[in-house]
Structure formats: structure tokens, C-alpha cells
Scaffold this active site. Sequence first.
Site, mmCIF file in Angstrom:
data_model
loop_
_atom_site.group_PDB
_atom_site.id
_atom_site.type_symbol
_atom_site.label_atom_id
_atom_site.label_comp_id
_atom_site.label_asym_id
_atom_site.label_seq_id
_atom_site.Cartn_x
_atom_site.Cartn_y
_atom_site.Cartn_z
ATOM 1 N N TRP A 159 0.849 -1.093 0.088
ATOM 2 C CA TRP A 159 -0.052 -0.050 -0.086
ATOM 3 C C TRP A 159 0.886 1.364 0.117
ATOM 4 O O TRP A 159 2.005 1.213 0.488
ATOM 5 C CB TRP A 159 -0.821 -0.094 1.244
ATOM 6 C CG TRP A 159 -2.063 0.984 1.430
ATOM 7 C CD1 TRP A 159 -1.977 2.095 1.970
ATOM 8 C CD2 TRP A 159 -2.978 1.083 0.279
ATOM 9 N NE1 TRP A 159 -3.142 2.942 1.526
ATOM 10 C CE2 TRP A 159 -3.947 2.239 0.647
ATOM 11 C CE3 TRP A 159 -3.727 0.237 -0.769
ATOM 12 C CZ2 TRP A 159 -5.000 2.702 -0.093
ATOM 13 C CZ3 TRP A 159 -4.660 0.618 -1.514
ATOM 14 C CH2 TRP A 159 -5.363 1.691 -1.035
ATOM 15 N N PRO A 160 0.350 2.257 -0.716
ATOM 16 C CA PRO A 160 1.140 3.396 -1.007
ATOM 17 C C PRO A 160 1.743 4.077 0.262
ATOM 18 O O PRO A 160 1.075 4.020 1.441
ATOM 19 C CB PRO A 160 0.416 4.473 -1.386
ATOM 20 C CG PRO A 160 -0.491 3.638 -2.330
ATOM 21 C CD PRO A 160 -0.779 2.515 -1.415
ATOM 22 N N ASP A 162 1.632 10.191 -6.660
ATOM 23 C CA ASP A 162 1.058 11.341 -5.989
ATOM 24 C C ASP A 162 0.108 11.027 -5.057
ATOM 25 O O ASP A 162 -0.057 11.930 -3.898
ATOM 26 C CB ASP A 162 0.601 12.418 -7.128
ATOM 27 C CG ASP A 162 -0.290 11.696 -8.045
ATOM 28 O OD1 ASP A 162 -0.739 10.233 -8.120
ATOM 29 O OD2 ASP A 162 -0.992 12.413 -9.168
ATOM 30 N N ASN A 204 0.348 11.888 -11.722
ATOM 31 C CA ASN A 204 -0.267 11.793 -12.949
ATOM 32 C C ASN A 204 -1.651 12.094 -12.491
ATOM 33 O O ASN A 204 -2.708 12.083 -13.420
ATOM 34 C CB ASN A 204 -0.349 10.389 -13.426
ATOM 35 C CG ASN A 204 -0.650 9.275 -12.337
ATOM 36 O OD1 ASN A 204 -1.633 9.411 -11.502
ATOM 37 N ND2 ASN A 204 -0.011 8.363 -12.256
ATOM 38 N N ILE A 211 -4.415 10.994 -11.112
ATOM 39 C CA ILE A 211 -5.479 10.002 -10.840
ATOM 40 C C ILE A 211 -5.254 9.073 -9.870
ATOM 41 O O ILE A 211 -4.236 8.347 -9.844
ATOM 42 C CB ILE A 211 -5.868 9.405 -12.080
ATOM 43 C CG1 ILE A 211 -6.166 10.503 -13.377
ATOM 44 C CG2 ILE A 211 -6.959 8.133 -11.971
ATOM 45 C CD1 ILE A 211 -6.497 9.921 -14.598
ATOM 46 N N GLU A 221 6.864 5.932 14.491
ATOM 47 C CA GLU A 221 7.195 4.473 14.515
ATOM 48 C C GLU A 221 6.753 3.859 13.234
ATOM 49 O O GLU A 221 7.678 2.757 12.773
ATOM 50 C CB GLU A 221 6.082 3.881 15.417
ATOM 51 C CG GLU A 221 6.476 4.340 16.836
ATOM 52 C CD GLU A 221 5.745 5.476 17.511
ATOM 53 O OE1 GLU A 221 6.281 5.745 18.569
ATOM 54 O OE2 GLU A 221 4.913 5.879 16.802
ATOM 55 N N PHE A 231 3.129 0.947 20.642
ATOM 56 C CA PHE A 231 3.246 1.700 19.788
ATOM 57 C C PHE A 231 3.504 1.077 18.420
ATOM 58 O O PHE A 231 3.332 1.639 17.383
ATOM 59 C CB PHE A 231 4.356 2.797 19.852
ATOM 60 C CG PHE A 231 3.876 3.561 21.052
ATOM 61 C CD1 PHE A 231 2.878 3.745 21.790
ATOM 62 C CD2 PHE A 231 5.050 4.506 21.716
ATOM 63 C CE1 PHE A 231 2.599 4.560 23.038
ATOM 64 C CE2 PHE A 231 4.838 5.240 22.954
ATOM 65 C CZ PHE A 231 3.639 5.071 23.444
ATOM 66 N N HIS A 267 7.567 -2.039 27.931
ATOM 67 C CA HIS A 267 6.203 -1.671 28.760
ATOM 68 C C HIS A 267 5.253 -2.585 28.169
ATOM 69 O O HIS A 267 4.237 -2.193 27.902
ATOM 70 C CB HIS A 267 6.068 -0.211 28.510
ATOM 71 C CG HIS A 267 6.947 0.769 29.042
ATOM 72 N ND1 HIS A 267 8.210 0.908 28.779
ATOM 73 C CD2 HIS A 267 6.607 1.690 30.061
ATOM 74 C CE1 HIS A 267 8.815 1.700 29.623
ATOM 75 N NE2 HIS A 267 7.871 2.381 30.373
#
Length: 595
Positions: A94-95, A125, A155, A157, A339, A365, A389
Site C-alpha cells: 500500500w502506498p 502522487d 499523474n 489520478i 514509529e 506503539f 512496557h
Amino acid sequence: MSEAEASSGMAHNAGPDEKTLQVLRDMANRLRIRSIKATNSSTTSYLIPCSNAEIMSVLFFYTMRYKQEDPENPDNDRCILSKGLPFVNVATGWPGQGLGAACGMAYTGKYFDQASYRVFCLLGDEESTEGSVWEAFAFASYYNLDNLMAIFDVNRIGHSSSMSVEHCIAIYQKRCEAFGWNTYVVDGRDVKTLCHVFSQAAQVRGKPTAVVAKTFKARGMPNVEDAESWYGRPMPKERADAIVKLIESQIQTNKILVPSPPIEDSPQINIMNICMTSPPVYVADDKVSTQRACGLALAKLGHENDRVIVLGSDTKNCNFSDIFKKEHPERFIQCCIAEQNMVNVALGCSTRDRTIVFAYSFAAFFTRAFDQIRLGAISQININLIGCHCGVSTGDDNPYHMALEDLAMFRAIPNCVVFYPSDAVSTEHAVYLAANTKEMCFIRTSQAETAIIYTTQETFQIGQAKVVRHSDNDKVIVIGAGVTLHEALVAAAELSKEDISIRVIDLFTIKPLDIATIISNAKATGGRIITVEDHYPEGGIGGAVCAAVSMEPNIVVHNLAVMDVPRSGRCNEALDFSGISSRHIIVAVKCILMT
């Protein structure tokens, strides 16, 4: 253009001649044809390379230096895309994840290898809407990664509609410059300009470079180019064949370009078979938290091999990673409270076996970076993540800091080794075993100070549990790890006063689990097992043990776990409130013996 254009001297002194430019254009069109054929053979059509074909052509056949026949060569330039391929070491899925990994590669090249190779990252983009991209931008700027280039393929889109800023290139430029990056704006179809800018960027010192390239989705495809309705849709074969013929008609030569060889100045290193040259130094009366022991073990490991590095998320004063920083300051990377980027940087640092990476933060985290972690496993990257922790034993801190889901998270990661040491000695062994394991590892540590259980001569192996208390009269097995193992030992001592004997097992690794030890000891104690964990019941020790004995007849498992959202309090109060203290173990043992 930016200040970099004023620099004199270029990687390719005179720039490409017209014949070279035409070959680059032709190679870009061949990339388009291959993209169309490949995507059209599937049920969906993601014609992403059609917008950035010129960028990739110039990058791989004019700018980058590498040996095609040796993609893992440490001197090769690096490139981050969205697939785990021979020249692309990190799966980004995923981007928003690739630039952080590129930062790790660039940091390694600049500060650890001190080598000439450069790192290139192509971004869409749409990725610019991900916060992790700007975490990486801040990191690269802070550490002056001038061997890094990020290329935005603008581009306009996205997946289902156009981007909010569409082709407003100036907005991207301002954002990049605001983070302190040397920034160019270019026409992504102009190979001559791309050659010039990529060469100029190599001369920039003290800051990373961003190239904002205006492109068009499905470039070169009539009635499809720049259209929003074609994303993910299969293209009719007749139309695809016609477009391929059109693009083929534009190719003027069959020539190809051979990339320049890399500058061979990366140091020869060895990160294999790191030995513990001296045993742990703890004594029986010590009380040490496993997270402090982890900090001490990392510092010790750093003296064994100078490629051991530690990444932190501004928690070094809480988890004792500052011990490593004091002894090896040049190998501690402060990633601040980011993180997702810390894990991505760790992935990048570990590629091509250039470093032994430990990323140390609050275990809670790491939930923010779960996508980065799972994609690290897909990439088969060797990184070690240490979570501190953990559990309600954290005590005075609020529930937000208490990791109670982390075992479930890391047990779900394929091929991830999950360590859960119970004292300082076993913690040190866990750190050394992780350093020598060519898979992802997670080490779970706790804030509570606990007694030393093992002698300094004890040995440990991945997937090997320890029977820490036993007798021939044992009626029940109590299985724990970390602080709950100590509670189990207290319970065993109290029960012995009533002539009730129980066997206590320390799992050491939750994954892989020592199934043979669990089953054999269960059969020896009437098939009665109690698991105790400082974790929610889902996905933790109880679930792992239940799965391990599920095919065994006459074995019953009772699980004591944190059943509700915890509260703040002293460690012993928190354990008792959550039903996992020695008092609750005693009650559970008596109940199971009565049934």
C-alpha cells in the site's frame, strides 16, 4: 529549478546525445508495451508504468549505476518501487512505505558503509496523502541524506477519482521545499530534462533531492490517457492490440543501453555467527527488569560486531536503549515519535545484509506500524523489534502504554520468532539469538524488576522451553513467561506448604512453541494445564498452548489472562486486579484439582 542547477560538473559531463535520447524514448515505449501485455493478461488493468515509463527508462538505463548480472551487489545503486524484485529489496504494498525504506538504505550508505551508491525512490502522487511519507521527508532532511532522491509521479489520478490537488505541481514543490529538500519540477515525459536533472541532483550536497514530475496516467494510449474510468479495469483485447501497434510504430531503434558499473567502495562486512564471548554477569540476588537487561545486552552485542545498530522512537530514557547510545553513539539512530517510519528505516537498513538492526520502542506503539511489519515479513527482511512496557505489570503508566495485544500481532506474522524472556539472563540470550536469526524477531520485555532465575551458564535455544520447577508429585502444569512466570513460582512455593505440587514451565519463545515439552509434561501431570499471561486472552500464550494440544486427548487448558481494560497502579496491584497474580494462580490450581 532549484539551486542545484547552478552546480558545475555532471555525472554525464556533456549530457546524452540525440541518439541516446531516442534510445531512452524507445525503451520507455517498450516498457509501456510490456505493461499493457502484462496487465491485460490479468483480470484487472493497472497501467501505472505507462505514466512513468520515461522516468524508469532514464533512471535504470542512464542514471543508476549497477551490475545487471549481480542485483545484490552491495555497490549497486538502489531503487524502491512497489514489488520485491531482484533490484527492489523491499515490498512496499500500500502506498506510503517505500520512502522510509529508502531512507534506511541511504542512511546506511552515507553513515555506515560510507560508500558511493545512491538510492532512488519512485512515489505516486496519491502517496503524498500518507503521513508516513512526510515522516520520511523529515527524517531524510534531518540526517542530510544527499544520496537519496524521491521522484513523484504526479499523474493526478487515484484509485477511484482524481487527486484533490490534481496537476497543481507547485503545491508538491512547496511541500518538498518546506521539508528542506532540494526540489526540481519537470515534465515527466521529457527524457532530456530528466537526464539533466538526475545528473544535477548527484552534485547536491547536504540535502536530499525531490523530483516532482508531471505525468499522465496511461500515457500514449488514445482515449485512455488521463481518463479516470480505466483504473483497475481490464481493457478489451482488440483495443489493447491496437494501442500496442500504435506504440510499436513510434519505436525507431532496437538498440539498448547498458548501465554504468557501480563504484566499488562498499566495505566488506560479516554479520554472521555472532558469539556471546562472555556469559551474562548477573548474580542470584539481582533484581533487573527485562527491558533494562535488553538495553545492557544490546550494548554488549555492539562490542561484538560493529554492524549492530539500534533505532529508537524517542523512548531511549524509558527502555534503556540509551545504554547502547552512550557506548555506540554513531550506531544509534533517533527516529523520533514516528514509529511507522522507524520500522521502514529499519527495513531499509537491513537490506543486502549490511547491518544487524534492532528497533526498540514501546510495544504498544508497534501497533501503529503493523502494516510496515507485515510487509517486512513479505519482503523476508531480517529485522529485530523489541517491545518494552508490556502488560499491566507496567503499573503506574496508563493503559495506553500497556501492550496487551502485541503477542497476537507478532504471532500472526509469518516466520516471525517471538521471544518472551523472563529474567535478565534469558533476555541477554534472546538478544544474541535474535541477532543470529535470519528472520524477523520480536522480543517482549517488561518494566517490572524481577529476580534472576537462571545461572549464567544456562543455555537457550529458539523453540525450547524450560521446566523451572518440577517434582514426581506434580499435579498441574502452570505455564508462564515474563512476570507471570515469577507469579507462578510464588504460587508454587505457597502451594507446597499445603502439600500441593505444581510444575512450572517457562516458554521462552512463544513462536515457535516447544510443543513436545508441553505435551510430555502435561501427560505426566494428569493432563492439567494452566496458562498465565500478562496479555489479553486473544492471540496470546493461552491460545498458542491450546492450539498445540488441540489434538491430544485428555488434556485440559485453563487460561488466566487480562480480561478487561486495565487500570493504573503498582505492579502487584495491577497483576492482582487483572486476575493474573500468584493469588489467582493458587485459586485456579485448587479449582482444577477439585474438578
